[in-house]
Write a protein that holds these residues in place. Structure first.
Motif, short mmCIF file in Angstrom:
data_model
loop_
_atom_site.label_atom_id
_atom_site.label_comp_id
_atom_site.label_asym_id
_atom_site.label_seq_id
_atom_site.Cartn_x
_atom_site.Cartn_y
_atom_site.Cartn_z
N THR A 164 0.78 -1.13 0.04
CA THR A 164 0.05 0.09 0.05
C THR A 164 0.97 1.24 -0.19
O THR A 164 0.49 2.29 -0.80
N ALA A 165 1.97 1.34 0.99
CA ALA A 165 2.76 2.42 1.11
C ALA A 165 3.61 2.68 -0.42
O ALA A 165 3.46 3.85 -0.89
N LEU A 166 3.90 1.64 -0.93
CA LEU A 166 4.60 1.83 -2.36
C LEU A 166 3.93 2.04 -3.54
O LEU A 166 3.85 2.85 -4.33
N GLN A 167 2.65 1.76 -3.26
CA GLN A 167 1.45 2.01 -4.47
C GLN A 167 1.07 3.45 -4.30
O GLN A 167 0.66 3.99 -5.35
N SER A 168 0.91 3.89 -3.16
CA SER A 168 0.60 5.22 -2.93
C SER A 168 1.63 6.28 -3.66
O SER A 168 1.03 7.20 -3.82
N LEU A 169 2.62 5.91 -3.63
CA LEU A 169 3.74 6.69 -4.24
C LEU A 169 3.71 6.57 -5.82
O LEU A 169 4.31 7.47 -6.33
N GLY A 170 3.19 5.60 -6.39
CA GLY A 170 3.09 5.47 -7.89
C GLY A 170 4.28 4.84 -8.56
O GLY A 170 5.16 4.32 -7.87
N ASP A 171 4.29 5.07 -9.82
CA ASP A 171 5.41 4.44 -10.48
C ASP A 171 6.65 5.00 -10.15
O ASP A 171 6.94 5.98 -10.10
N PRO A 172 7.62 4.14 -9.74
CA PRO A 172 8.81 4.62 -9.29
C PRO A 172 9.71 5.65 -10.34
O PRO A 172 10.42 6.59 -10.11
N ASP A 173 9.57 5.15 -11.51
CA ASP A 173 10.42 5.81 -12.93
C ASP A 173 9.61 7.23 -13.15
O ASP A 173 10.15 8.31 -13.24
N GLU A 174 8.23 7.11 -13.01
CA GLU A 174 7.57 8.35 -13.08
C GLU A 174 7.98 9.48 -11.94
O GLU A 174 8.09 10.57 -12.32
N LEU A 175 7.83 8.69 -10.75
CA LEU A 175 8.04 9.70 -9.47
C LEU A 175 9.46 10.33 -9.92
O LEU A 175 9.78 11.52 -9.43
N GLY A 176 10.49 9.39 -10.09
CA GLY A 176 11.86 10.08 -10.22
C GLY A 176 11.96 11.17 -11.23
O GLY A 176 12.54 12.05 -11.24
N ARG A 177 11.48 10.98 -12.44
CA ARG A 177 11.27 12.01 -13.49
C ARG A 177 10.78 13.29 -12.98
O ARG A 177 11.19 14.54 -13.22
N SER A 178 9.47 13.09 -12.37
CA SER A 178 8.80 14.49 -11.77
C SER A 178 9.58 14.77 -10.62
O SER A 178 9.69 16.28 -10.63
N LEU A 179 10.49 14.17 -9.87
CA LEU A 179 11.23 15.01 -9.03
C LEU A 179 12.67 15.50 -9.50
O LEU A 179 12.64 16.72 -9.16
N ARG A 180 12.89 14.87 -10.52
CA ARG A 180 14.00 15.63 -11.58
C ARG A 180 13.52 17.04 -12.21
O ARG A 180 14.22 18.13 -12.11
N GLN A 181 12.39 17.14 -12.77
CA GLN A 181 11.85 18.13 -13.60
C GLN A 181 11.41 19.09 -12.32
O GLN A 181 11.64 20.22 -12.75
N ALA A 182 11.03 18.74 -11.15
CA ALA A 182 10.81 19.92 -10.17
C ALA A 182 12.02 20.50 -9.34
O ALA A 182 11.90 21.48 -9.28
N ARG A 183 13.24 19.83 -9.52
CA ARG A 183 14.28 20.38 -9.28
C ARG A 183 15.03 21.14 -10.16
O ARG A 183 15.66 22.09 -9.87
N PHE A 184 15.10 20.68 -11.23
CA PHE A 184 15.80 21.23 -12.42
C PHE A 184 14.66 21.44 -13.70
O PHE A 184 15.10 21.05 -14.64
N PRO A 185 13.72 22.54 -13.51
CA PRO A 185 12.88 22.59 -14.58
C PRO A 185 13.48 23.54 -15.65
O PRO A 185 14.59 24.04 -15.57
#
Length: 110
Positions: free
Chosen positions: A59-80
């Motif tokens: 449940t905890a891991l599913q709530s965070l979503g797809d790990p690859d998509e999360l990583g890309r989102s975090l990268r774009q948020a940090r370095f738009p």
């Protein structure tokens, strides 16, 4: 089939997220924060809700979503891209100002 421990599952998930992050200090910070979040969520689900450990981790891991998509989102948020463009433009402007100052100092002052 070999049973994968909770720690291994978390590590694999975090490896996939962090694979998308390029800057090592940011990668380490994200890994720490996500680990804390996952463990807190698992603890809440197991202790407060009585959910079995494996199910709580799912449940905890599913709530965070797809790990690859999360990583890309975090990268774009940090370095738009707009931030990088503005940074590059600022550097070019300051380099131009410095070049003008050097020119003035070397050729126009006696």
């Amino acid at each position: 089939m070999r049973h994968v421990s909770s720690d291994e599952r978390i590590a694999r998930y975090l490896d996939r997220v962090c694979r998308q992050l390029l800057w090592p200090p940011y990668r380490a910070r994200v890994r720490r924060e996500l680990t804390d979040h996952i463990l807190s969520r698992v603890e809440y689900l197991t202790q407060e809700r009585g959910v079995p450990l494996d199910e709580a981790l799912d449940t905890a891991l599913q709530s965070l979503g797809d790990p690859d998509e999360l990583g890309r989102s975090l990268r774009q948020a940090r370095f738009p891209l707009s931030y990088l463009f503005c940074l590059l433009l600022t550097c070019i402007v300051w380099a131009g100002i410095a070049a003008c100052a050097v020119y003035l100092l070397l050729y126009l002052l006696p």
